[in-house]
Write a protein that holds these residues in place. Structure first.
Motif, short mmCIF file in Angstrom:
data_model
loop_
_atom_site.label_atom_id
_atom_site.label_comp_id
_atom_site.label_asym_id
_atom_site.label_seq_id
_atom_site.Cartn_x
_atom_site.Cartn_y
_atom_site.Cartn_z
N CYS A 288 0.84 -1.19 0.00
CA CYS A 288 0.00 0.00 0.00
C CYS A 288 0.87 1.25 0.00
O CYS A 288 1.94 1.27 0.62
CB CYS A 288 -0.89 0.01 1.24
N ASP A 289 0.40 2.28 -0.68
CA ASP A 289 1.04 3.59 -0.75
C ASP A 289 2.20 3.58 -1.74
O ASP A 289 3.07 2.71 -1.69
CB ASP A 289 1.52 4.05 0.63
N THR A 290 2.20 4.58 -2.62
CA THR A 290 3.21 4.59 -3.69
C THR A 290 4.63 4.80 -3.17
O THR A 290 5.59 4.41 -3.84
CB THR A 290 2.89 5.68 -4.73
N SER A 291 4.80 5.38 -1.99
CA SER A 291 6.16 5.52 -1.47
C SER A 291 6.77 4.15 -1.20
O SER A 291 7.95 3.91 -1.50
CB SER A 291 6.18 6.39 -0.21
N LEU A 292 5.99 3.23 -0.66
CA LEU A 292 6.48 1.88 -0.42
C LEU A 292 6.54 1.08 -1.72
O LEU A 292 7.49 0.32 -1.94
CB LEU A 292 5.59 1.16 0.59
N ILE A 293 5.55 1.24 -2.58
CA ILE A 293 5.57 0.53 -3.87
C ILE A 293 6.83 0.88 -4.65
O ILE A 293 7.47 0.00 -5.23
CB ILE A 293 4.30 0.87 -4.68
N ALA A 294 7.20 2.15 -4.65
CA ALA A 294 8.41 2.56 -5.36
C ALA A 294 9.64 1.89 -4.77
O ALA A 294 10.55 1.45 -5.49
CB ALA A 294 8.56 4.08 -5.31
N GLU A 295 9.70 1.78 -3.44
CA GLU A 295 10.82 1.09 -2.78
C GLU A 295 10.90 -0.37 -3.22
O GLU A 295 11.98 -0.90 -3.51
CB GLU A 295 10.65 1.16 -1.26
#
Length: 310
Positions: free
Chosen positions: A64-71
């Motif tokens: 969940c959340d694009t900040s984690l998805i990007a990681e």
């Protein structure tokens, strides 16, 4: 290696951010189209209540959340990196500002009546009313800027962003694209799609050329997947992403306890499950669902809160 499955919808700015990162990293992915408004029964089966878009699914791991998805995508495909070492901290902080302050400044400007046909296409008055009611529920008590405030602040932010490109570097922080470029772009992209409101970019030719460079990464290769197929993939998956995390206790809550995790700003829908990851930058719970089976739902620490479940 399990497929990358993005649960998204076409006009979602945060989804566009991740779609472009797929292009940047040349990653093949599968696309599940989710409803724009609630109810979202298949999303709820995977997440346990989290309703923001997009989600990244890898087997039975739900991010969940694009900040984690990007990681996660950067770990999966380290080159080119979203976090160039020389600007790592700056890129992350600029991305966080773009995902929050810039986004919520731009949204009132983007969703003015003149822009609705370009953004939503042939949408009926009833459908638009339902969308507005859904987003009002998501925002809750968050303050909303007036049109005058939104436009004035957005114009100032555009001037500041344009000034970051005065050195003729191709991207906001230099020669390499970073997470900051994709986070800033995703909000401005929505405005640029609407001819009635995109003259706000007039006088910022460097910013427009920068947007063209980011857009040129494209979405790489994707194929369509149904939500039913995605649920079946989760139910059959056996391997979970749990390796290599240190336990970082900032709540006095032990692994194995039942917790509720939710955002700190809007869409405050708690996800309840067994705490299995509490690392420096990530939290995750294990939960059971009749349709999705056993899933791990992952969240970034920044922007989320955790409490013991009642």
């Amino acid at each position: 290696m399990s497929d990358l499955i993005l649960h998204n919808f076409a006009i979602s700015p945060f989804s566009e951010k991740i779609r472009l990162i797929f292009g940047f990293k040349q990653l093949h992915w599968k696309s599940v189209t989710v409803p724009i408004i609630m109810p979202k029964p298949d999303v709820t089966a995977l997440t346990g209540g989290y309703r923001r878009t997009p989600l990244l699914q890898i087997g039975a791991d739900i991010y969940c959340d694009t900040s984690l998805i990007a990681e996660v995508l950067d770990k999966r495909s380290p080159a080119p990196s979203l976090y160039p070492p020389t600007v790592n901290g700056l890129a992350r902080n600029l991305a966080q500002w773009a995902d929050s302050t810039l986004f919520w400044t731009a949204i009132p400007y983007a969703f003015q009546p003149a822009a609705i046909p370009s953004i939503f296409g042939d949408i009926s008055a009833e459908e638009m009313q339902a969308f507005s009611a859904d987003r009002a529920t998501m925002r809750g008590n968050m303050p909303r800027s007036s049109m005058g405030e939104a436009k004035g602040q957005l114009c100032e932010y555009l001037r500041r962003l344009d000034s970051m490109l005065e050195s003729d570097a191709p991207f906001l922080l230099g020669a390499q694209a970073s997470i900051a470029d994709f986070s800033v772009y995703q909000t401005l992209w929505l405005i640029r799609t609407a001819p009635a409101i995109n003259p706000i970019f007039d006088g910022h030719p460097k910013l427009l050329k920068w947007m063209d460079r980011v857009a040129a990464f494209g979405h790489h290769q994707s194929e369509t997947l149904s939500s039913a197929e995605a649920l079946e993939i989760a139910k059959k998956a056996q391997v979970f992403d749990m390796d290599g995390r240190n336990f970082v206790d900032s709540h006095g809550i032990a692994l194995g306890e039942q917790v509720a995790i939710m955002p700190t700003d809007y869409a405050l829908d708690p996800v309840v499950g067994e705490l299995v990851i509490a690392s420096e930058n990530e939290l995750a719970v294990r939960r059971e669902d009749a349709r999705a089976g056993t899933v791990l739902v992952h969240f970034p620490r920044v922007g989320f809160q955790m409490k013991r479940a009642k």
